[in-house]
Design a protein around this motif. Structure first.
Motif, mmCIF file in Angstrom:
data_model
loop_
_atom_site.group_PDB
_atom_site.id
_atom_site.type_symbol
_atom_site.label_atom_id
_atom_site.label_comp_id
_atom_site.label_asym_id
_atom_site.label_seq_id
_atom_site.Cartn_x
_atom_site.Cartn_y
_atom_site.Cartn_z
ATOM 1 N N SER A 32 11.418 -0.641 -0.886
ATOM 2 C CA SER A 32 10.487 0.016 0.041
ATOM 3 C C SER A 32 9.587 1.004 -0.682
ATOM 4 N N CYS A 33 10.192 1.823 -1.509
ATOM 5 C CA CYS A 33 9.448 2.858 -2.228
ATOM 6 C C CYS A 33 8.419 2.265 -3.180
ATOM 7 N N LEU A 34 8.847 1.362 -4.038
ATOM 8 C CA LEU A 34 7.941 0.852 -5.067
ATOM 9 C C LEU A 34 6.826 -0.018 -4.486
ATOM 10 N N LEU A 35 7.116 -0.799 -3.447
ATOM 11 C CA LEU A 35 6.042 -1.586 -2.824
ATOM 12 C C LEU A 35 5.069 -0.694 -2.064
ATOM 13 N N SER A 36 5.586 0.321 -1.400
ATOM 14 C CA SER A 36 4.713 1.265 -0.694
ATOM 15 C C SER A 36 3.770 1.966 -1.670
ATOM 16 N N GLN A 37 4.297 2.382 -2.802
ATOM 17 C CA GLN A 37 3.484 3.053 -3.815
ATOM 18 C C GLN A 37 2.493 2.108 -4.480
ATOM 19 N N ALA A 38 2.821 0.827 -4.552
ATOM 20 C CA ALA A 38 1.945 -0.141 -5.207
ATOM 21 C C ALA A 38 0.690 -0.427 -4.382
ATOM 22 N N PHE A 39 0.798 -0.304 -3.065
ATOM 23 C CA PHE A 39 -0.318 -0.632 -2.169
ATOM 24 C C PHE A 39 -0.577 0.511 -1.177
ATOM 25 N N PRO A 40 -0.885 1.714 -1.668
ATOM 26 C CA PRO A 40 -1.002 2.865 -0.763
ATOM 27 C C PRO A 40 -2.138 2.743 0.264
ATOM 28 N N ASP A 41 -3.154 1.968 -0.029
ATOM 29 C CA ASP A 41 -4.268 1.836 0.907
ATOM 30 C C ASP A 41 -4.030 0.757 1.960
ATOM 31 N N ARG A 42 -3.060 -0.129 1.729
ATOM 32 C CA ARG A 42 -2.795 -1.221 2.669
ATOM 33 C C ARG A 42 -1.461 -1.100 3.376
ATOM 34 N N PHE A 43 -0.448 -0.575 2.708
ATOM 35 C CA PHE A 43 0.893 -0.504 3.280
ATOM 36 C C PHE A 43 1.078 0.848 3.968
ATOM 37 N N PHE A 44 0.996 0.843 5.285
ATOM 38 C CA PHE A 44 1.120 2.058 6.100
ATOM 39 C C PHE A 44 2.593 2.368 6.390
ATOM 40 N N TRP A 45 3.364 1.343 6.680
ATOM 41 C CA TRP A 45 4.809 1.459 6.922
ATOM 42 C C TRP A 45 5.473 0.322 6.172
ATOM 43 N N THR A 46 6.481 0.644 5.371
ATOM 44 C CA THR A 46 7.114 -0.350 4.506
ATOM 45 C C THR A 46 8.618 -0.145 4.555
ATOM 46 N N GLY A 47 9.342 -1.127 5.085
ATOM 47 C CA GLY A 47 10.781 -0.925 5.114
ATOM 48 C C GLY A 47 11.568 -2.049 5.733
ATOM 49 N N PHE A 48 12.840 -1.764 5.922
ATOM 50 C CA PHE A 48 13.802 -2.752 6.362
ATOM 51 C C PHE A 48 14.338 -2.433 7.750
ATOM 52 N N TYR A 49 14.559 -3.496 8.508
ATOM 53 C CA TYR A 49 15.368 -3.448 9.715
ATOM 54 C C TYR A 49 16.566 -4.337 9.427
#
Length: 156
Positions: A32-49
């Motif tokens: 979650s952290c690394l993908l969120s940081q990789a795409f800060p302009d596109r990924f608004f919420w990044t995570g698992f359910y």
């Protein structure tokens, strides 16, 4: 760098950080952290359910980056619930155009949700990414996210 290049370098970083780490929660938090940081302009919420161990047809919020997430989602409800119920990645270009959408944050406009399987090939979670942009996700995102999640969770 284009989108595929960013995914490739992020995948390498994720696998390097997680090398030897068996804990699923730690693995989810890192992804979650690394993908969120990789795409800060596109990924608004990044995570698992995650599949609730006490309610096998319900998802419960897991590790994520972003604003407050929904706490529980039944299988079949919303984009996350549909991914869990069907076992197929869901790409929604405009979440406001679908009847079944669960609005955890009204700023979300598009979404991709990828089912996540453990080493035993049982569904353990869905990986959800929301964007404030309309049509932020495509087949490139689907291919790379499925590949990353498979390497991190299905391969042990």
């Amino acid at each position: 760098m284009n989108k595929s290049d960013i995914y490739q370098s992020t995948a390498e970083a994720i696998l390097a950080v997680l090398d030897g780490e068996p804990n699923v929660t730690a693995r989810m938090a890192t992804v979650s952290c690394l993908l969120s940081q990789a795409f800060p302009d596109r990924f608004f919420w990044t995570g698992f359910y995650c599949v609730d161990p006490d309610k096998s047809k319900e998802l419960i919020v897991g590790p994520y980056q972003g604003t407050l997430g929904c706490l529980r989602i039944p299988f079949g409800r919303g984009v996350c619930g549909m991914a869990a119920a069907t076992g197929e990645t869901q790409i929604v270009k405009d979440v406001h155009a679908i009847e079944n959408h669960i609005a955890c944050d009204s700023r979300s406009n598009s979404e991709i949700v990828v089912p996540v399987y453990g080493a035993d090939q049982k569904l353990i979670a869905v990986f959800d990414v929301d964007s404030t942009q309309v049509a932020a996700f495509d087949e490139t995102d689907k291919t790379h996210l499925e590949d990353i999640l498979n390497k991190v969770f299905s391969k042990g």
